[in-house]
Each structure stands twice: as C-alpha cells, then as structure tokens.
Design a protein around this motif. Sequence first.
Motif, PDB file in Angstrom:
ATOM      1  N   THR A   1      -8.037   8.914   2.978  1.00  0.00           N
ATOM      2  CA  THR A   1      -9.426   8.564   3.300  1.00  0.00           C
ATOM      3  C   THR A   1      -9.686   7.062   3.244  1.00  0.00           C
ATOM      4  O   THR A   1     -10.779   6.626   3.590  1.00  0.00           O
ATOM      5  CB  THR A   1     -10.390   9.272   2.324  1.00  0.00           C
ATOM      6  OG1 THR A   1     -10.057   8.899   0.997  1.00  0.00           O
ATOM      7  CG2 THR A   1     -10.320  10.780   2.480  1.00  0.00           C
ATOM      8  N   ASP A   2      -8.689   6.264   2.841  1.00  0.00           N
ATOM      9  CA  ASP A   2      -8.855   4.810   2.697  1.00  0.00           C
ATOM     10  C   ASP A   2      -8.371   4.037   3.927  1.00  0.00           C
ATOM     11  O   ASP A   2      -7.830   2.952   3.807  1.00  0.00           O
ATOM     12  CB  ASP A   2      -8.071   4.303   1.478  1.00  0.00           C
ATOM     13  CG  ASP A   2      -8.565   4.869   0.173  1.00  0.00           C
ATOM     14  OD1 ASP A   2      -9.722   5.305   0.118  1.00  0.00           O
ATOM     15  OD2 ASP A   2      -7.780   4.874  -0.792  1.00  0.00           O
ATOM     16  N   LYS A   3      -8.567   4.571   5.099  1.00  0.00           N
ATOM     17  CA  LYS A   3      -8.031   3.954   6.320  1.00  0.00           C
ATOM     18  C   LYS A   3      -8.535   2.530   6.536  1.00  0.00           C
ATOM     19  O   LYS A   3      -7.827   1.693   7.089  1.00  0.00           O
ATOM     20  CB  LYS A   3      -8.320   4.823   7.513  1.00  0.00           C
ATOM     21  CG  LYS A   3      -7.633   6.176   7.403  1.00  0.00           C
ATOM     22  CD  LYS A   3      -7.431   6.820   8.718  1.00  0.00           C
ATOM     23  CE  LYS A   3      -6.934   8.230   8.612  1.00  0.00           C
ATOM     24  NZ  LYS A   3      -5.658   8.418   8.061  1.00  0.00           N
ATOM     25  N   ASP A   4      -9.730   2.222   6.083  1.00  0.00           N
ATOM     26  CA  ASP A   4     -10.274   0.872   6.251  1.00  0.00           C
ATOM     27  C   ASP A   4      -9.468  -0.166   5.473  1.00  0.00           C
ATOM     28  O   ASP A   4      -9.386  -1.323   5.881  1.00  0.00           O
ATOM     29  CB  ASP A   4     -11.739   0.809   5.808  1.00  0.00           C
ATOM     30  CG  ASP A   4     -12.661   1.563   6.751  1.00  0.00           C
ATOM     31  OD1 ASP A   4     -12.259   1.812   7.898  1.00  0.00           O
ATOM     32  OD2 ASP A   4     -13.779   1.892   6.322  1.00  0.00           O
ATOM     33  N   ALA A   5      -8.871   0.250   4.363  1.00  0.00           N
ATOM     34  CA  ALA A   5      -8.124  -0.693   3.519  1.00  0.00           C
ATOM     35  C   ALA A   5      -6.907  -1.260   4.237  1.00  0.00           C
ATOM     36  O   ALA A   5      -6.497  -2.388   3.954  1.00  0.00           O
ATOM     37  CB  ALA A   5      -7.697  -0.013   2.221  1.00  0.00           C
TER      38      ALA A   5
ATOM     39  N   TYR B   1       0.870  -1.174   0.000  1.00  0.00           N
ATOM     40  CA  TYR B   1       0.000   0.000   0.000  1.00  0.00           C
ATOM     41  C   TYR B   1       0.902   1.217   0.000  1.00  0.00           C
ATOM     42  O   TYR B   1       1.729   1.400   0.885  1.00  0.00           O
ATOM     43  CB  TYR B   1      -0.921  -0.003   1.226  1.00  0.00           C
ATOM     44  CG  TYR B   1      -2.031  -1.012   1.111  1.00  0.00           C
ATOM     45  CD1 TYR B   1      -3.249  -0.664   0.533  1.00  0.00           C
ATOM     46  CD2 TYR B   1      -1.864  -2.316   1.557  1.00  0.00           C
ATOM     47  CE1 TYR B   1      -4.262  -1.597   0.410  1.00  0.00           C
ATOM     48  CE2 TYR B   1      -2.880  -3.249   1.442  1.00  0.00           C
ATOM     49  CZ  TYR B   1      -4.074  -2.884   0.871  1.00  0.00           C
ATOM     50  OH  TYR B   1      -5.075  -3.801   0.748  1.00  0.00           O
TER      51      TYR B   1
ATOM     52  N   TRP C   1      -2.960   4.232  -2.234  1.00  0.00           N
ATOM     53  CA  TRP C   1      -3.714   4.454  -0.999  1.00  0.00           C
ATOM     54  C   TRP C   1      -3.807   5.952  -0.749  1.00  0.00           C
ATOM     55  O   TRP C   1      -2.849   6.681  -0.969  1.00  0.00           O
ATOM     56  CB  TRP C   1      -2.995   3.757   0.164  1.00  0.00           C
ATOM     57  CG  TRP C   1      -3.674   3.896   1.475  1.00  0.00           C
ATOM     58  CD1 TRP C   1      -4.660   3.100   1.961  1.00  0.00           C
ATOM     59  CD2 TRP C   1      -3.431   4.875   2.472  1.00  0.00           C
ATOM     60  NE1 TRP C   1      -5.044   3.525   3.214  1.00  0.00           N
ATOM     61  CE2 TRP C   1      -4.293   4.627   3.546  1.00  0.00           C
ATOM     62  CE3 TRP C   1      -2.558   5.958   2.563  1.00  0.00           C
ATOM     63  CZ2 TRP C   1      -4.318   5.409   4.695  1.00  0.00           C
ATOM     64  CZ3 TRP C   1      -2.584   6.739   3.704  1.00  0.00           C
ATOM     65  CH2 TRP C   1      -3.455   6.455   4.751  1.00  0.00           C
ATOM     66  N   ARG C   2      -4.970   6.370  -0.300  1.00  0.00           N
ATOM     67  CA  ARG C   2      -5.174   7.786   0.034  1.00  0.00           C
ATOM     68  C   ARG C   2      -5.573   7.893   1.502  1.00  0.00           C
ATOM     69  O   ARG C   2      -6.022   6.928   2.105  1.00  0.00           O
ATOM     70  CB  ARG C   2      -6.231   8.382  -0.876  1.00  0.00           C
ATOM     71  CG  ARG C   2      -5.736   8.466  -2.306  1.00  0.00           C
ATOM     72  CD  ARG C   2      -6.803   8.935  -3.281  1.00  0.00           C
ATOM     73  NE  ARG C   2      -6.294   8.907  -4.633  1.00  0.00           N
ATOM     74  CZ  ARG C   2      -6.271   7.824  -5.397  1.00  0.00           C
ATOM     75  NH1 ARG C   2      -6.708   6.680  -4.946  1.00  0.00           N
ATOM     76  NH2 ARG C   2      -5.795   7.881  -6.621  1.00  0.00           N
TER      77      ARG C   2
END
Length: 76
Positions: A43-47, A6, A40-41
């Motif tokens: 706002t993609d903390k769940d990933a 990531y 990965w950005r």
Amino acid sequence: MALLLYDLAGAEADRRFSPYCWRIRLALAHKNLPVETIPWRFTDKDAIAKSGQPRVPVLVDGERWIADSWTIANYL
C-alpha cells in the motif's frame, strides 16, 4: 551517506519475505556496503514512485533510484 533499500515487509516491520530483496541484502553484505533498509508494504506505492515502477527492491544512492533486483545487483 548510506544507501537506502526499500524492502518488502509483512504486517510486522521486521518480517521481510521477498527473495528478490534478500538477493540485494546479500550482495550489499558481501560488498560490506552500509545500507539502511526501509520496510515497504504493497500500500506504500507513493514511497517508491520516483523509481518509476510499483515493486521492490528499490535502491536509492543519493539522487539515483534503481529498481529491479538484477539491475541493482549489476549496479553494485
């Protein structure tokens, strides 16, 4: 199976700008290890939630999630 990395991306997926992620990409290239990078950005903390922390780089090797560039470098 290739490793998954990531990697911090900007508004455009091909714009990668984290020097910590670069460190890992260079280590992987030096060791000639196959890797698939995933943009990965913030706002993609769940990933990357399985890694146990909210920042990249995160390396996934099978079932193992490794966070922090120094820890990943030592793992490699």
